[in-house]
Design a protein around this motif. Structure first.
Motif, PDB file in Angstrom:
ATOM      1  N   UNK A 204      87.372  90.619  60.390  1.00  0.00           N
ATOM      2  CA  UNK A 204      87.223  92.073  60.529  1.00  0.00           C
ATOM      3  C   UNK A 204      86.103  92.580  59.625  1.00  0.00           C
ATOM      4  N   UNK A 205      86.033  92.057  58.400  1.00  0.00           N
ATOM      5  CA  UNK A 205      84.971  92.449  57.470  1.00  0.00           C
ATOM      6  C   UNK A 205      83.604  91.980  57.978  1.00  0.00           C
ATOM      7  N   UNK A 206      83.564  90.795  58.589  1.00  0.00           N
ATOM      8  CA  UNK A 206      82.308  90.294  59.155  1.00  0.00           C
ATOM      9  C   UNK A 206      81.805  91.232  60.245  1.00  0.00           C
ATOM     10  N   UNK A 207      82.689  91.637  61.138  1.00  0.00           N
ATOM     11  CA  UNK A 207      82.287  92.565  62.196  1.00  0.00           C
ATOM     12  C   UNK A 207      81.849  93.905  61.614  1.00  0.00           C
ATOM     13  N   UNK A 208      82.488  94.332  60.538  1.00  0.00           N
ATOM     14  CA  UNK A 208      82.081  95.568  59.872  1.00  0.00           C
ATOM     15  C   UNK A 208      80.665  95.464  59.324  1.00  0.00           C
ATOM     16  N   UNK A 209      80.325  94.315  58.707  1.00  0.00           N
ATOM     17  CA  UNK A 209      78.965  94.105  58.209  1.00  0.00           C
ATOM     18  C   UNK A 209      77.954  94.115  59.352  1.00  0.00           C
ATOM     19  N   UNK A 210      78.300  93.440  60.444  1.00  0.00           N
ATOM     20  CA  UNK A 210      77.397  93.397  61.597  1.00  0.00           C
ATOM     21  C   UNK A 210      77.196  94.803  62.181  1.00  0.00           C
ATOM     22  N   UNK A 211      78.252  95.606  62.203  1.00  0.00           N
ATOM     23  CA  UNK A 211      78.130  96.989  62.687  1.00  0.00           C
ATOM     24  C   UNK A 211      77.211  97.807  61.797  1.00  0.00           C
ATOM     25  N   UNK A 212      77.289  97.603  60.484  1.00  0.00           N
ATOM     26  CA  UNK A 212      76.407  98.327  59.567  1.00  0.00           C
ATOM     27  C   UNK A 212      74.940  97.963  59.818  1.00  0.00           C
ATOM     28  N   UNK A 213      74.686  96.689  60.039  1.00  0.00           N
ATOM     29  CA  UNK A 213      73.309  96.261  60.336  1.00  0.00           C
ATOM     30  C   UNK A 213      72.822  96.886  61.637  1.00  0.00           C
TER      31      UNK A 213
ATOM     32  N   UNK B 213      86.823  68.077  60.239  1.00  0.00           N
ATOM     33  CA  UNK B 213      86.615  69.422  60.748  1.00  0.00           C
ATOM     34  C   UNK B 213      87.653  70.337  60.124  1.00  0.00           C
ATOM     35  N   UNK B 214      87.195  71.415  59.527  1.00  0.00           N
ATOM     36  CA  UNK B 214      88.095  72.385  58.909  1.00  0.00           C
ATOM     37  C   UNK B 214      88.475  73.436  59.946  1.00  0.00           C
ATOM     38  N   UNK B 215      89.750  73.731  60.023  1.00  0.00           N
ATOM     39  CA  UNK B 215      90.222  74.747  60.954  1.00  0.00           C
ATOM     40  C   UNK B 215      89.870  76.133  60.420  1.00  0.00           C
ATOM     41  N   UNK B 216      89.288  76.949  61.269  1.00  0.00           N
ATOM     42  CA  UNK B 216      88.922  78.305  60.884  1.00  0.00           C
ATOM     43  C   UNK B 216      90.069  79.249  61.196  1.00  0.00           C
ATOM     44  N   UNK B 217      90.186  80.270  60.374  1.00  0.00           N
ATOM     45  CA  UNK B 217      91.219  81.273  60.568  1.00  0.00           C
ATOM     46  C   UNK B 217      90.582  82.655  60.448  1.00  0.00           C
ATOM     47  N   UNK B 218      90.980  83.585  61.301  1.00  0.00           N
ATOM     48  CA  UNK B 218      90.390  84.919  61.292  1.00  0.00           C
ATOM     49  C   UNK B 218      90.718  85.699  60.028  1.00  0.00           C
ATOM     50  N   UNK B 219      91.789  85.313  59.312  1.00  0.00           N
ATOM     51  CA  UNK B 219      92.214  86.070  58.148  1.00  0.00           C
ATOM     52  C   UNK B 219      91.824  85.446  56.819  1.00  0.00           C
ATOM     53  N   UNK B 220      90.972  84.425  56.833  1.00  0.00           N
ATOM     54  CA  UNK B 220      90.597  83.728  55.612  1.00  0.00           C
ATOM     55  C   UNK B 220      89.172  84.064  55.190  1.00  0.00           C
ATOM     56  N   UNK B 221      88.897  84.090  53.877  1.00  0.00           N
ATOM     57  CA  UNK B 221      87.523  84.306  53.416  1.00  0.00           C
ATOM     58  C   UNK B 221      86.633  83.136  53.805  1.00  0.00           C
ATOM     59  N   UNK B 222      85.375  83.431  54.039  1.00  0.00           N
ATOM     60  CA  UNK B 222      84.394  82.400  54.380  1.00  0.00           C
ATOM     61  C   UNK B 222      83.014  82.881  53.941  1.00  0.00           C
TER      62      UNK B 222
ATOM     63  N   UNK C 171      65.112  89.575  56.576  1.00  0.00           N
ATOM     64  CA  UNK C 171      66.041  89.743  55.468  1.00  0.00           C
ATOM     65  C   UNK C 171      67.244  88.847  55.706  1.00  0.00           C
ATOM     66  N   UNK C 172      67.658  88.129  54.655  1.00  0.00           N
ATOM     67  CA  UNK C 172      68.825  87.257  54.728  1.00  0.00           C
ATOM     68  C   UNK C 172      69.892  87.765  53.768  1.00  0.00           C
ATOM     69  N   UNK C 173      71.094  87.958  54.295  1.00  0.00           N
ATOM     70  CA  UNK C 173      72.254  88.339  53.486  1.00  0.00           C
ATOM     71  C   UNK C 173      73.165  87.118  53.419  1.00  0.00           C
ATOM     72  N   UNK C 174      73.593  86.752  52.213  1.00  0.00           N
ATOM     73  CA  UNK C 174      74.452  85.591  52.036  1.00  0.00           C
ATOM     74  C   UNK C 174      75.596  85.953  51.101  1.00  0.00           C
ATOM     75  N   UNK C 175      76.808  85.563  51.485  1.00  0.00           N
ATOM     76  CA  UNK C 175      77.942  85.817  50.607  1.00  0.00           C
ATOM     77  C   UNK C 175      79.269  85.562  51.276  1.00  0.00           C
ATOM     78  N   UNK C 176      80.302  85.753  50.485  1.00  0.00           N
ATOM     79  CA  UNK C 176      81.673  85.551  50.963  1.00  0.00           C
ATOM     80  C   UNK C 176      82.154  86.819  51.658  1.00  0.00           C
ATOM     81  N   UNK C 177      82.720  86.623  52.829  1.00  0.00           N
ATOM     82  CA  UNK C 177      83.274  87.721  53.619  1.00  0.00           C
ATOM     83  C   UNK C 177      84.787  87.494  53.673  1.00  0.00           C
ATOM     84  N   UNK C 178      85.592  88.510  53.355  1.00  0.00           N
ATOM     85  CA  UNK C 178      87.045  88.321  53.250  1.00  0.00           C
ATOM     86  C   UNK C 178      87.734  87.836  54.526  1.00  0.00           C
ATOM     87  N   UNK C 179      87.281  88.305  55.680  1.00  0.00           N
ATOM     88  CA  UNK C 179      87.900  87.919  56.947  1.00  0.00           C
ATOM     89  C   UNK C 179      86.984  88.331  58.097  1.00  0.00           C
TER      90      UNK C 179
END
Length: 80
Positions: A57-66, A3-12, A47-55
């Protein structure tokens, strides 16, 4: 399987599915994520969006745009 530990500040890498259609030209507005559209007979377009998100905060920003586009969120999947 480890199991890989997730971090809020890491790209995924994430896959985000929404009901509705986004043209591939929206990719830049969604931080360069790839956009694919599934058309199904007798079902809504997905519609499916796939890609690397820096952290996170950026993920929540993408979700807000949607949300701001009025698209119905179906799924957010962490891919690693």
């Amino acid at each position: 399987m480890g199991t890989r530990s997730l971090s809020m500040g890491q790209p995924a890498t994430y896959q985000i599915k929404v009901q509705g259609r986004l043209d591939e030209s929206w990719s830049d507005w969604f931080s360069g994520m790839s956009i694919t559209v599934e058309y199904q007979k007798d079902s809504p377009t997905i519609t499916t969006l796939t890609g690397i998100v820096p952290d996170q905060a950026a993920l929540y920003g993408l979700l807000n745009r949607l949300r701001d586009l009025g698209l119905f969120l179906l799924e957010v999947r962490y891919l690693g």
